[in-house]
Design an enzyme around this catalytic site. Sequence first.
Site, PDB file in Angstrom:
ATOM      1  N   GLY A 169       0.829  -1.189   0.000  1.00 55.24           N
ATOM      2  CA  GLY A 169       0.000   0.000   0.000  1.00 55.24           C
ATOM      3  C   GLY A 169       0.869   1.245   0.000  1.00 55.24           C
ATOM      4  O   GLY A 169       0.643   2.190  -0.752  1.00 55.24           O
ATOM      5  N   GLU A 228       7.272   3.707   3.783  1.00 58.18           N
ATOM      6  CA  GLU A 228       7.510   4.929   4.545  1.00 58.18           C
ATOM      7  C   GLU A 228       8.891   5.524   4.346  1.00 58.18           C
ATOM      8  O   GLU A 228       9.512   6.015   5.305  1.00 58.18           O
ATOM      9  CB  GLU A 228       7.289   4.638   6.034  1.00 58.18           C
ATOM     10  N   HIS A 261      -0.938   6.318   7.962  1.00 59.97           N
ATOM     11  CA  HIS A 261      -0.066   5.226   8.418  1.00 59.97           C
ATOM     12  C   HIS A 261       1.392   5.513   8.057  1.00 59.97           C
ATOM     13  O   HIS A 261       2.278   5.428   8.916  1.00 59.97           O
ATOM     14  CB  HIS A 261      -0.526   3.913   7.787  1.00 59.97           C
ATOM     15  N   GLU A 262       1.636   5.836   6.796  1.00 63.37           N
ATOM     16  CA  GLU A 262       3.018   6.074   6.370  1.00 63.37           C
ATOM     17  C   GLU A 262       3.595   7.320   7.030  1.00 63.37           C
ATOM     18  O   GLU A 262       4.782   7.365   7.363  1.00 63.37           O
ATOM     19  CB  GLU A 262       3.088   6.182   4.847  1.00 63.37           C
ATOM     20  N   HIS A 283       4.819   6.556  10.453  1.00 66.32           N
ATOM     21  CA  HIS A 283       6.136   5.901  10.446  1.00 66.32           C
ATOM     22  C   HIS A 283       7.286   6.901  10.605  1.00 66.32           C
ATOM     23  O   HIS A 283       8.404   6.510  10.945  1.00 66.32           O
ATOM     24  CB  HIS A 283       6.330   5.120   9.151  1.00 66.32           C
ATOM     25  N   GLU A 294       5.446  -1.538  13.314  1.00 72.54           N
ATOM     26  CA  GLU A 294       4.102  -1.515  12.729  1.00 72.54           C
ATOM     27  C   GLU A 294       2.971  -1.402  13.748  1.00 72.54           C
ATOM     28  O   GLU A 294       1.961  -0.759  13.489  1.00 72.54           O
ATOM     29  CB  GLU A 294       3.901  -2.751  11.852  1.00 72.54           C
ATOM     30  N   ASP A 343      10.301 -11.438   5.445  1.00 80.55           N
ATOM     31  CA  ASP A 343       8.971 -11.142   4.902  1.00 80.55           C
ATOM     32  C   ASP A 343       7.906 -12.062   5.512  1.00 80.55           C
ATOM     33  O   ASP A 343       6.722 -11.717   5.536  1.00 80.55           O
ATOM     34  CB  ASP A 343       8.960 -11.299   3.378  1.00 80.55           C
ATOM     35  N   TYR A 386       1.037  -5.658  12.885  1.00 82.24           N
ATOM     36  CA  TYR A 386       0.275  -4.425  12.712  1.00 82.24           C
ATOM     37  C   TYR A 386      -0.874  -4.319  13.718  1.00 82.24           C
ATOM     38  O   TYR A 386      -0.906  -3.416  14.562  1.00 82.24           O
ATOM     39  CB  TYR A 386      -0.305  -4.362  11.293  1.00 82.24           C
TER      40      TYR A 386
END
Length: 626
Positions: free
Chosen positions: A292, A295, A319-320, A323, A342, A399, A407
Amino acid sequence: MKYTIALTVLILAAGCSDNKSSISETDANQNTETMEKYANDTHSFSEPNKVAATHLNLDISVSITDRTIQGTATYDLERNNGDTLKLDMRGLEIKKVTGMPGNAALTYEVEEGNELGDGLVITLNDDTKKVAIEYTTSPSAAALMWMDPEQTLGKEAPFMFTQGQAILTRSWIPIQDSPAIRMTYEATVKVPEGLMAVMSAVNPTEKNDTWIYNFKMDQPIPPYLIALAVGDLEFESLGSRTGVYAEPAMIKKAAYEFEDVEKMVDAAEALYGPYRWGQYDLLVLPPSFPFGGMENPRLTFATPTIIAGDQSLTSLVAHELAHSWSGNLVTNATWDDFWLNEGFTVYFESRIMEAVYGADYADMLKVLGAQDLQNTIDELGVESADTHLKLDLDGRDPDDGMTDIAYEKGALFLRSLEQEVGRERFDKFLRNYFDTNAFKTMTTDKFIAYLDSNLLNELDQRPNIDAWIYGPGLPANHPVTDSKLLNKVDSVRVDYLAGKMKPANFPAKEWTTQEWMHFLRGLPADVGSAKMTELDKAFKLTETGNSEIAAAWFLLAIKNDYQPAFPAMAKFLERVGRRKFLKPLYEELAKTDAHKKWALDVYAKARKNYHTVSTQTIDEILGYKA
């Protein structure tokens, strides 16, 4: 595993003292303090407690034709009784290594790892203070996404962008690729004629006629936040310290969608202190971007799937932006501590959205987040160690830990602390946390110690935080949010399914994206083709341009084999590379032979439009062999 064993040896070596009798007691104490400066990271070959890179000077050329970056990475070094500099690399061709002063050729070797990368071991001279590595990337470098003109919105110019998180920066720069390390950087980037370069640094706002761009990042950042994009870009200001970059065909839409960003920055500062990065801009990337948003400091990379036309998906921007405090300012020291980035950010995002758009709007986001979290727990298994906040990713791709656990469970934990001590007290704690630890890294253990000393020590009874951090699933007393707006949506759905309401009577014109998502998510998996046809006829859901609504609708279409949606779904899968949408759709398609065959045919065409972050996930789901 060979890679894990190799890294373990490196880590053990990093933790050993020199033990030379000539070292004074004072020097020994200083050395011990230095040795403890950097957390051990099982996903990096680097040994920063011996030799650390503190500043990067990058001088590179970007070749769209060859799909390579070539140039020189020069590092200033911090030496602590170490005689080798160890860097991470993946698929790089190393041409020459020299040391300064003197430009002396240095001996180096590649220490073999596995698919996550190799180690570049450089032997230093006694007086080496800087090291320059001349290199070329591979055309298949995992961090680099190259797009032909037809894969962009404008269809006239190529595009390239990098994605460094979690450990992909090593595929385009030889670097100590660990979040435990922070460095400043500067860069000179030469690009093909007609294109513009932007980075996670101080940026130009228009093209020049030399096609050479210079960048500087004075604040120390972890390597995964070094980012570059090259394309046909325009800039539009959004406020005194905010703006947006996009392709010319997208710039006006993007500027409208993000017009509240300056308000968001103001709201964030009012909550948790000054924004310390100068400018906050966004870059709207082509649809192949796998996330999405990313950051990257000063320049958030964002997916075009949030351009909904009604500003309903800008929580991603919040959200970003958040960060800039949680993640960029105070960074998880290892990927096992990912929740520290997160979980804090989702909590902070919610507070920004509440401040700008009101509590009812923020409550909707919390409820949808709780749904995502429960789905993830169900998928992983309620007793799975991967549902812990503190992870153990040794020997695995980091990952694997980037799920909704970090989150949403992380944010719920922080909300539970807020409920325990009260919002005013908790806000003061978070403000002090960001101020005290600015431009530093944080482990889970260090955070718990900080939490105990600065917040929980004031309570009569300490809450059971271990159940949150080291326990599976969700504690029984986790916070639950009730949304008045989504409750109304529930009532509409119940009446519709009971035959008491027709689609024509839905208050759908008033619904936001979040309300539509909640309505669709709550429909029975086997709602049936008749209801699917009725809803589609009334609201044109198959034709929607809203990616969030489309993804939820297509998931229902697969479950009900609603064939009228499949051609539009194929176009969606070929156009959109965001992993959040791709993963559940391909997983559902893979459940039956007929749908899987269809999915493989679509994927064969779409795969070239996806970043490696997405392809490695979808390859596994479909059993696809390139």
